[in-house]
Design an enzyme around this catalytic site. Structure first.
Site, mmCIF file in Angstrom:
data_model
loop_
_atom_site.group_PDB
_atom_site.id
_atom_site.type_symbol
_atom_site.label_atom_id
_atom_site.label_comp_id
_atom_site.label_asym_id
_atom_site.label_seq_id
_atom_site.Cartn_x
_atom_site.Cartn_y
_atom_site.Cartn_z
ATOM 1 N N PHE A 3 -18.959 17.585 -3.218
ATOM 2 C CA PHE A 3 -20.223 17.616 -2.474
ATOM 3 C C PHE A 3 -20.654 16.220 -2.073
ATOM 4 C CE2 PHE A 3 -24.397 18.285 -1.047
ATOM 5 C CZ PHE A 3 -25.290 17.481 -1.758
ATOM 6 N N TRP A 4 -20.674 15.290 -3.050
ATOM 7 C CA TRP A 4 -21.244 13.987 -2.753
ATOM 8 C C TRP A 4 -20.457 13.207 -1.720
ATOM 9 C CZ3 TRP A 4 -25.922 12.676 -2.893
ATOM 10 C CH2 TRP A 4 -26.794 13.275 -3.813
ATOM 11 N N ASN A 133 -36.945 14.378 -8.244
ATOM 12 C CA ASN A 133 -36.874 14.512 -9.696
ATOM 13 C C ASN A 133 -36.906 15.984 -10.084
ATOM 14 O OD1 ASN A 133 -36.846 13.894 -12.432
ATOM 15 N ND2 ASN A 133 -38.505 12.385 -12.287
ATOM 16 N N PHE A 134 -36.719 16.257 -11.359
ATOM 17 C CA PHE A 134 -36.839 17.611 -11.908
ATOM 18 C C PHE A 134 -35.888 18.616 -11.285
ATOM 19 C CE2 PHE A 134 -40.059 15.888 -14.392
ATOM 20 C CZ PHE A 134 -41.006 15.252 -13.618
ATOM 21 N N LEU A 135 -34.686 18.141 -10.913
ATOM 22 C CA LEU A 135 -33.622 19.068 -10.483
ATOM 23 C C LEU A 135 -33.204 19.847 -11.722
ATOM 24 C CD1 LEU A 135 -31.315 20.261 -8.789
ATOM 25 C CD2 LEU A 135 -30.024 18.157 -9.264
ATOM 26 N N CYS A 136 -33.338 21.154 -11.669
ATOM 27 C CA CYS A 136 -33.070 21.945 -12.869
ATOM 28 C C CYS A 136 -32.581 23.339 -12.510
ATOM 29 C CB CYS A 136 -34.349 22.047 -13.700
ATOM 30 S SG CYS A 136 -34.122 22.867 -15.281
ATOM 31 N N ARG A 145 -22.077 25.754 -8.258
ATOM 32 C CA ARG A 145 -22.302 24.968 -7.042
ATOM 33 C C ARG A 145 -23.690 25.230 -6.454
ATOM 34 N NH1 ARG A 145 -19.053 21.043 -7.641
ATOM 35 N NH2 ARG A 145 -19.254 20.531 -5.439
ATOM 36 N N LEU A 146 -24.639 25.554 -7.303
ATOM 37 C CA LEU A 146 -26.016 25.775 -6.812
ATOM 38 C C LEU A 146 -26.745 24.438 -6.621
ATOM 39 C CD1 LEU A 146 -28.324 27.642 -6.025
ATOM 40 C CD2 LEU A 146 -28.808 28.001 -8.465
ATOM 41 N N THR A 169 -32.911 9.072 -9.906
ATOM 42 C CA THR A 169 -32.165 8.523 -11.042
ATOM 43 C C THR A 169 -31.433 9.668 -11.728
ATOM 44 O OG1 THR A 169 -34.042 8.874 -12.511
ATOM 45 C CG2 THR A 169 -33.821 6.674 -11.529
ATOM 46 N N LEU A 415 -40.150 8.614 -13.487
ATOM 47 C CA LEU A 415 -40.724 9.366 -14.618
ATOM 48 C C LEU A 415 -39.665 10.229 -15.302
ATOM 49 C CD1 LEU A 415 -43.991 10.376 -12.815
ATOM 50 C CD2 LEU A 415 -43.596 8.453 -14.379
#
Ligand SMILES: CCCCCCCCCCCCCC(=O)SCCNC(=O)CCNC(=O)[C@H](O)C(C)(C)COP(=O)(O)OP(=O)(O)OC[C@H]1O[C@@H](n2cnc3c(N)ncnc32)[C@H](O)[C@@H]1OP(=O)(O)O
Ligand SMILES: Cc1c(COc2ccc(F)c(F)c2F)oc2cccc(OCCCNCc3cccnc3)c12
Length: 415
Positions: A3-4, A133-136, A145-146, A169, A415
């Site tokens: 992906f990246w 942030n807060f990718l979960c 691959r979600l 980060t 954060l």
């Protein structure tokens, strides 16, 4: 990196030749899809409304069970509802950047990713960026691959708001860190950190000796130290602006943002998130310094005696003593001043019942980490920019991952 390597980010492995800094691609907003891409059957995109406590609570629960853990799965961040309100409803926020995925049948929130706007200076350029942030993703939906789907969706939503860059980060290495900082911890309640398995017992030491080693005075020592109040806003804004100018990457805050990020509102419901102190010169009444820390708990997984560790994290600070062009590593006055301020911060954090005081090697932190008895952690925090080709920024650690006294070019605290 299937992906990246499709993304506008530097490739890993490229040698660090000096680049002219700028976007990898110029986006044509008319080419940006107006609708989200497809999701796997049985799931749907939602835009969260975090002004609703019920929806904020759903994000809290998802992160409580499924957000970042340490490598051994002993601890997991436990961002409080009031912390999430503070972090996600910051000046300029938009609900479009609070992206959820629900199971269509049960309505259960199974994934989330967020962005908030930040004016981010990178060397001489100020980018209107999104702080991601807060990718979960719920543990039951991992390795499908979600994550790339979530990242593409929030990218689409940022592009639609003419936001072409992002900062984020991660503890994991991705293409390609702009900077890398190291975790440091200062024990406040050594016995509890030992009991939860965070602090090991050094050979030839005892519990009593360890407690003694981290003992702190009851009272702070800096003359004129007091909690920040609304009347200090202009002074703190001015001091912040001039101090942060020395870092290669730092936020450009408005007065409203200083108010939001630094000033605790006494009438705010829920537990306190941020503590900010100023030093008012008793004679001139001038604000000569400020420092701040934020509170963030970590759940302790599977410990019969404790289920939470209360951590304070070094946030932003500034000192008139640091406004010279003297390289920080040679500025003995700054080193002395920061050590006095951080020692007071430790005393205050202990008073507010924190168990540990955490800091990264960014800003001028390497001037106080060793002297204030911070110990190196085994974690690293990698900083990334999306769609912006950037020359490496010093993260305060050298090639052997030890403190680099020349400090760091990173002035952005995530954060
Ligand atoms: C202009 C605006 C742009 C806005 C967007 C800017 C970019 C924002 C980028 C996000 C900033 C987030 C900032 C934070 O919140 S960092 C904190 C991330 N959250 C956690 O660690 C919580 C616990 N873990 C999880 O919830 C999942 O494991 C996550 C969601 C992390 C991955 O889900 P899962 O484990 O089920 O994997 P997959 O099969 O779906 O996908 C695998 C692909 O995902 C790549 N991957 C894995 N971890 C990360 C990560 N932390 N950042 C970026 N990419 C990551 C991985 O390299 C692989 O791609 P590639 O190697 O094949 O290429
Ligand atoms: C996290 C973290 C640690 C681990 O701290 C503890 C964990 C468990 C404990 F019991 C304990 F006492 C800790 F101090 O020590 C640190 C020192 C400096 C900075 C730290 O984290 C910086 C804030 C990271 N934000 C969470 C995050 C992480 C990755 C991506 N996006 C968000 C940390």
């Amino acid at each position: 990196y299937k992906f990246w390597q499709t993304q506008p980010v530097p490739k890993l492995g490229e040698k660090n030749e000096v680049v002219e800094e700028g976007p990898f691609k110029i986006v044509d907003i008319d080419q940006v899809p107006k609708q989200p891409g497809p999701l796997v059957d049985g799931f749907e995109w939602v835009t969260m409304d975090l002004t609703q406590d019920s929806e904020l609570k759903e994000v809290y629960e998802l992160l409580y069970g499924h957000f970042v853990e340490d490598d051994h799965g002993q601890f997991r961040f436990n961002y409080s509802v009031s912390f999430l309100k503070w972090a996600l409803l910051s000046p300029g926020w938009t609900k479009e950047w609070h992206v959820g995925v629900r199971a269509t049948a049960s309505r259960k929130l199974v994934a989330f990713i967020s962005g908030v706007p930040v004016e981010l200076r990178v060397r001489q350029k100020v980018l209107h960026a999104s702080e991601i942030n807060f990718l979960c993703i719920h543990k039951k939906l991992r390795a499908k691959r979600l994550a790339p789907v979530l990242i593409k969706e929030i990218t689409r939503r940022c592009y639609l708001q003419k936001t072409w860059q992002a900062i984020y980060t991660a503890g994991v290495v991705l293409p390609k860190p702009v900077s890398t900082c190291r975790y440091f911890h200062r024990s406040l309640n050594w016995q509890k950190l030992y009991e939860v398995g965070f602090s090991p017992m050094p050979r030839h030491s005892t519990v009593a000796q360890q407690i003694r080693n981290y003992k702190l005075p009851e009272k702070t020592s800096t003359k004129g130290l007091r909690q920040m109040e609304a009347k200090d806003l202009d002074a703190v804004l001015a001091l912040f602006k001039s101090y942060m100018g020395k870092f290669d990457m730092a936020p450009v805050f408005t007065k409203e943002e200083i108010d939001h990020w630094m000033l605790h509102k006494n009438d705010a419901p829920g537990d306190r998130v941020v503590w900010t102190y100023v030093v008012e010169d008793p004679d001139t009444k001038e604000i000569t310094d400020f420092f701040s820390f934020y509170g963030l708990e970590s759940s302790v997984i599977g410990n019969e005696k404790h289920n939470n560790v209360r951590a304070a994290y070094v946030f932003y600070y500034a000192s008139t003593v640091g406004l010279t062009s003297t390289p920080p590593g040679e500025n003995e006055a700054l080193k002395t001043r920061l050590n006095a301020l951080v020692n007071d911060a430790l005393i205050l954090a202990k008073k507010f019942k924190f168990d540990v005081f955490n800091a990264l090697t960014l800003m001028d932190n390497s001037l106080f980490l060793e002297q204030q008895k911070f110990g190196a952690g085994d974690g690293q925090l990698h900083y990334y920019l999306y769609n912006y080709n950037t020359n490496t920024i010093a993260g305060g650690v050298n090639r052997s991952n030890n403190i680099d006294q020349n400090c760091s070019g990173v002035g952005m605290v995530m954060l």
